[in-house]
Scaffold this active site. Structure first.
Site, PDB file in Angstrom:
ATOM      1  N   SER A 241       0.834  -1.220   0.000  1.00 28.75           N
ATOM      2  CA  SER A 241       0.000   0.000   0.000  1.00 28.75           C
ATOM      3  C   SER A 241       0.861   1.260   0.000  1.00 28.75           C
ATOM      4  CB  SER A 241      -0.964  -0.004   1.186  1.00 28.75           C
ATOM      5  OG  SER A 241      -0.294  -0.272   2.383  1.00 28.75           O
ATOM      6  N   HIS A 271      -2.091  -8.852   1.884  1.00 31.02           N
ATOM      7  CA  HIS A 271      -1.786  -7.588   2.579  1.00 31.02           C
ATOM      8  C   HIS A 271      -2.960  -7.263   3.505  1.00 31.02           C
ATOM      9  CE1 HIS A 271       0.155  -3.851   3.308  1.00 31.02           C
ATOM     10  NE2 HIS A 271      -0.218  -3.163   2.242  1.00 31.02           N
ATOM     11  N   HIS A 318       5.460 -12.510   7.798  1.00 27.91           N
ATOM     12  CA  HIS A 318       5.670 -11.125   7.347  1.00 27.91           C
ATOM     13  C   HIS A 318       6.896 -11.068   6.447  1.00 27.91           C
ATOM     14  CE1 HIS A 318       6.040  -6.755   7.444  1.00 27.91           C
ATOM     15  NE2 HIS A 318       4.757  -6.783   7.747  1.00 27.91           N
ATOM     16  N   ARG A 327       2.227  -4.420  16.709  1.00 24.54           N
ATOM     17  CA  ARG A 327       0.834  -3.996  16.475  1.00 24.54           C
ATOM     18  C   ARG A 327      -0.131  -5.078  16.975  1.00 24.54           C
ATOM     19  NH1 ARG A 327       1.219  -2.894  10.161  1.00 24.54           N
ATOM     20  NH2 ARG A 327       2.096  -4.997  10.350  1.00 24.54           N
ATOM     21  N   ASP A 373      -2.735  -8.425  11.606  1.00 21.97           N
ATOM     22  CA  ASP A 373      -4.060  -8.868  11.174  1.00 21.97           C
ATOM     23  C   ASP A 373      -4.593 -10.044  11.991  1.00 21.97           C
ATOM     24  OD1 ASP A 373      -4.282  -6.984   9.076  1.00 21.97           O
ATOM     25  OD2 ASP A 373      -2.858  -8.154   7.917  1.00 21.97           O
ATOM     26  N   ARG A 399      -3.969   3.681   7.246  1.00 27.86           N
ATOM     27  CA  ARG A 399      -2.796   3.690   6.367  1.00 27.86           C
ATOM     28  C   ARG A 399      -2.684   5.004   5.577  1.00 27.86           C
ATOM     29  NH1 ARG A 399       0.749  -0.303   5.076  1.00 27.86           N
ATOM     30  NH2 ARG A 399       0.553  -0.528   7.332  1.00 27.86           N
ATOM     31  N   ARG A 419      11.303   4.595 -11.571  1.00 29.57           N
ATOM     32  CA  ARG A 419      11.478   3.897 -12.848  1.00 29.57           C
ATOM     33  C   ARG A 419      12.561   2.843 -12.729  1.00 29.57           C
ATOM     34  NH1 ARG A 419      11.506   0.948 -16.755  1.00 29.57           N
ATOM     35  NH2 ARG A 419      10.906   1.612 -18.853  1.00 29.57           N
TER      36      ARG A 419
HETATM   37  N1  CMX Z   1       1.181 -19.617   6.294  1.00 28.16           N
HETATM   38  C1  CMX Z   1       1.670 -20.529   5.445  1.00 28.16           C
HETATM   39  N2  CMX Z   1       2.716 -20.321   4.649  1.00 28.16           N
HETATM   40  C2  CMX Z   1       3.338 -19.143   4.762  1.00 28.16           C
HETATM   41  C3  CMX Z   1       2.921 -18.151   5.662  1.00 28.16           C
HETATM   42  C4  CMX Z   1       1.773 -18.407   6.443  1.00 28.16           C
HETATM   43  N3  CMX Z   1       1.258 -17.509   7.275  1.00 28.16           N
HETATM   44  N4  CMX Z   1       3.730 -17.079   5.551  1.00 28.16           N
HETATM   45  C5  CMX Z   1       4.637 -17.407   4.596  1.00 28.16           C
HETATM   46  N5  CMX Z   1       4.386 -18.639   4.114  1.00 28.16           N
HETATM   47  C6  CMX Z   1       5.049 -19.313   3.008  1.00 28.16           C
HETATM   48  C7  CMX Z   1       4.921 -18.468   1.756  1.00 28.16           C
HETATM   49  O1  CMX Z   1       3.658 -18.648   1.114  1.00 28.16           O
HETATM   50  C8  CMX Z   1       6.084 -18.945   0.949  1.00 28.16           C
HETATM   51  O2  CMX Z   1       5.716 -20.173   0.350  1.00 28.16           O
HETATM   52  P1  CMX Z   1       6.203 -20.569  -1.131  1.00 28.16           P
HETATM   53  O3  CMX Z   1       7.681 -20.685  -1.034  1.00 28.16           O
HETATM   54  O4  CMX Z   1       5.496 -21.848  -1.403  1.00 28.16           O
HETATM   55  O5  CMX Z   1       5.755 -19.448  -2.043  1.00 28.16           O
HETATM   56  C9  CMX Z   1       7.136 -19.227   2.010  1.00 28.16           C
HETATM   57  O6  CMX Z   1       6.421 -19.389   3.256  1.00 28.16           O
HETATM   58  C10 CMX Z   1       8.141 -18.116   2.166  1.00 28.16           C
HETATM   59  O7  CMX Z   1       7.447 -16.897   2.389  1.00 28.16           O
HETATM   60  P2  CMX Z   1       8.110 -15.737   3.269  1.00 28.16           P
HETATM   61  O8  CMX Z   1       9.344 -15.288   2.568  1.00 28.16           O
HETATM   62  O9  CMX Z   1       8.220 -16.138   4.688  1.00 28.16           O
HETATM   63  O10 CMX Z   1       6.980 -14.620   3.215  1.00 28.16           O
HETATM   64  P3  CMX Z   1       6.709 -13.558   2.064  1.00 28.16           P
HETATM   65  O11 CMX Z   1       7.576 -12.368   2.322  1.00 28.16           O
HETATM   66  O12 CMX Z   1       6.757 -14.181   0.716  1.00 28.16           O
HETATM   67  O13 CMX Z   1       5.200 -13.192   2.334  1.00 28.16           O
HETATM   68  C11 CMX Z   1       3.319 -12.685   3.670  1.00 28.16           C
HETATM   69  C12 CMX Z   1       4.815 -12.446   3.475  1.00 28.16           C
HETATM   70  C13 CMX Z   1       2.812 -11.736   4.742  1.00 28.16           C
HETATM   71  C14 CMX Z   1       2.569 -12.379   2.373  1.00 28.16           C
HETATM   72  C15 CMX Z   1       3.109 -14.156   4.089  1.00 28.16           C
HETATM   73  O14 CMX Z   1       3.720 -14.384   5.351  1.00 28.16           O
HETATM   74  C16 CMX Z   1       1.645 -14.559   4.147  1.00 28.16           C
HETATM   75  O15 CMX Z   1       1.076 -14.939   3.127  1.00 28.16           O
HETATM   76  N6  CMX Z   1       1.005 -14.471   5.384  1.00 28.16           N
HETATM   77  C17 CMX Z   1      -0.413 -14.761   5.492  1.00 28.16           C
HETATM   78  C18 CMX Z   1      -1.225 -13.574   5.025  1.00 28.16           C
HETATM   79  C19 CMX Z   1      -1.094 -12.414   5.972  1.00 28.16           C
HETATM   80  O16 CMX Z   1      -1.249 -12.548   7.176  1.00 28.16           O
HETATM   81  N7  CMX Z   1      -0.851 -11.210   5.408  1.00 28.16           N
HETATM   82  C20 CMX Z   1      -0.813  -9.977   6.180  1.00 28.16           C
HETATM   83  C21 CMX Z   1       0.574  -9.373   6.332  1.00 28.16           C
HETATM   84  C22 CMX Z   1       0.516  -8.068   7.063  1.00 28.16           C
HETATM   85  C23 CMX Z   1      -0.090  -7.019   6.180  1.00 28.16           C
HETATM   86  O17 CMX Z   1       0.551  -6.631   5.193  1.00 28.16           O
HETATM   87  O18 CMX Z   1      -1.233  -6.615   6.424  1.00 28.16           O
END
Ligand code: CMX
Length: 446
Positions: A241, A271, A318, A327, A373, A399, A419
């Site tokens: 965002s 997100h 995260h 938070r 969250d 935000r 860019r």
């Molecule tokens: N549950 C299961 N698997 C997870 C996970 C979770 N909560 N968090 C990360 N992973 C997985 C990823 O999907 C990724 O899998 P692949 O290799 O198969 O693609 C692997 O672990 C590595 O991911 P990462 O490097 O630890 O995390 P990213 O930086 O790629 O993603 C985030 C971060 C937040 C998108 C991810 O942790 C996630 O999907 N969490 C659940 C959704 C969530 O709570 N989002 C809110 C975040 C806060 C916000 O921005 O509001």
């Protein structure tokens, strides 16, 4: 000029030479390396943005202008008898790095109140949305419809000096920030409580209390709103965002375009939408359990079931953080003080005791700890906001404070059009030393 604008201008003038010197004298100094995995992997972690509004330490969590969240909540001025500070005071802190005095906060609240009036055409836009539209889509369009009010765009057309960009951006940002909670509450009532009709803002109330009033919620929902908007305000510049807001504004699109775009980015389930996903997921568990509270084994089975279906555990993990999100902790403490017997809160707490171990055992997520969250929807649910599709609208209002503070400073410091450079897969393979003919043979046979 208002006291806040005066102070901001002073800060801007003092800061500009630092940015100019960095560009002119140190522009060729290398500050980071880029790996192939980062190029493919969403530019994760590449140091390529500057902001002084907030900094996210992987171990410690977010600091606004150098202050941790508990410090921010402790130091900012509060309404009489309230547990949480004025959101307007946070805006002062984000913009200037200073905690406002009582006089400064009074003036700022008055200024915000004077900017609250929302043109009728915004209600018409909201009312025109077809049934089944997501509140985030409606919010984004409502903000977009206000673009015609942009001082920046009008003054830009007339030919304004670059040095003055920040001024009309400040006007646009403050106008929009004052209106966002009112638009949010209108969307809520329109979608879920049509019997409430349209509730007009109360000019005697601060932003948080007025939002609670317009949502039709008694105390302590005013404090819930202040807490919610403050903790969601900023998370440095690289998250979807904040980065979207910055990127769009970098083309000199005004804050209405940039804020609508950042709302669209926040609407993704990885997100901001994760807060509604958490509630959906918890409700699924609750439905399965009926009246019975799950045992540790049952909870583990549910978590593993989600992972085995290839889904993420919402509210955990995260991209930057490597510890429990402060938070999450702020909200947990609020829950312990105000709603410790809430059933869903007990679910959240029980999950906190088992999910990190399971994610570690699964071995994929780099951060097994809960993020903001995991806890936020439960607080809303407790106070009667049970329509979880709406939760990301609340996140958006918070935000917006960080995103727009950043855009004002972007303009003040003359940050450039964004860019980055893209390359093709062929080029990337060549850069890492893959022999294409051989590797294709290997890939086909493996
Ligand atoms: N549950 C299961 N698997 C997870 C996970 C979770 N909560 N968090 C990360 N992973 C997985 C990823 O999907 C990724 O899998 P692949 O290799 O198969 O693609 C692997 O672990 C590595 O991911 P990462 O490097 O630890 O995390 P990213 O930086 O790629 O993603 C985030 C971060 C937040 C998108 C991810 O942790 C996630 O999907 N969490 C659940 C959704 C969530 O709570 N989002 C809110 C975040 C806060 C916000 O921005 O509001």
């Amino acid at each position: 000029m208002s006291a806040l604008k005066d102070k901001l201008l002073e800060k801007i003038k003092a800061h500009r030479p630092r940015t100019t010197r960095l560009m002119k004298e140190y522009g060729d100094v290398v500050i980071d390396q880029v790996k192939a995995s980062q190029v493919i992997g969403g530019m994760r972690g590449i140091k390529s943005l500057v902001t002084d509004i907030s900094y996210l330490d992987p171990e410690e969590g977010i600091r606004y202008r150098g202050y941790t969240l508990p410090e921010v909540l402790e130091m900012l001025p509060k309404p009489k008898g309230a547990e949480m500070p004025y959101v307007e005071g946070l805006y002062h802190l984000l913009l200037t790095g200073e905690i406002p005095s009582e006089d400064e906060i009074d003036e700022l609240i008055l200024d915000f109140n004077n900017r609250r009036s929302v043109p009728k055409y915004v209600w018409d836009v909201i009312d025109a949305f077809p049934e089944g539209s997501h509140p985030m889509a409606i919010l984004s369009a409502a903000v977009m419809s206000l673009q015609r009010e942009s001082h920046f765009s009008i003054r830009y057309k007339k030919g304004m000096s670059k040095m003055d960009y920040w001024d009309s951006t400040y006007e646009d940002a403050t106008n929009l920030l004052a209106k966002m909670p009112i638009i949010g509450a209108y969307i809520y009532n329109r979608l879920y409580k049509p019997e409430n009709g349209s509730i007009c803002p109360d000019p005697t109330l601060d932003l948080g209390a007025n939002f609670a009033f317009m949502m039709g919620k008694p105390k302590p929902y005013d404090d819930v709103s202040r807490m919610y908007f403050i903790i969601h305000a900023d998370h440095e510049s690289g998250n979807v965002s904040a980065h979207t807001g910055h990127l769009v504004a970098s083309s000199l699109s005004d804050v209405y375009y940039a804020t609508s775009a950042m709302i669209n980015g926040l609407a993704g389930p990885l997100h901001g939408l994760a807060n509604q996903e958490v509630l959906r997921w918890l409700q699924g568990l609750k439905e399965r359990m009926g009246d019975k509270f799950p045992t540790e084994e049952e909870l583990k089975k549910y978590v593993w079931g989600t992972l085995k279906r290839g889904n993420v555990i919402p509210g955990y993990g995260h991209a930057v953080l490597r510890k429990t999100d402060p938070r999450y902790t702020v909200q947990r403490e609020f829950c312990l003080a105000n709603m410790k017997d809430d059933e869903l809160f007990k679910y959240v707490d029980a999950l906190y005791n088992i999910v990190p171990d399971i994610l570690r055992e699964q071995g994929k997520a780099k951060n097994p700890w809960p993020n903001v969250d995991a806890q936020s929807g439960v607080v809303q649910w407790h106070y009667g906001v049970k329509e979880f599709d709406f939760y990301t609208v609340l996140f958006s209002i918070g935000r917006s404070f960080g995103v727009m503070s950043n855009i004002i400073w972007d303009r003040a410091l003359g940050y450039s059009l964004e860019r980055p450079k893209s390359i093709t897969t062929d080029m990337l393979e060549e850069m890492v030393g893959i022999n294409k003919d051989e590797s294709e043979k290997e890939l086909v046979t493996s």
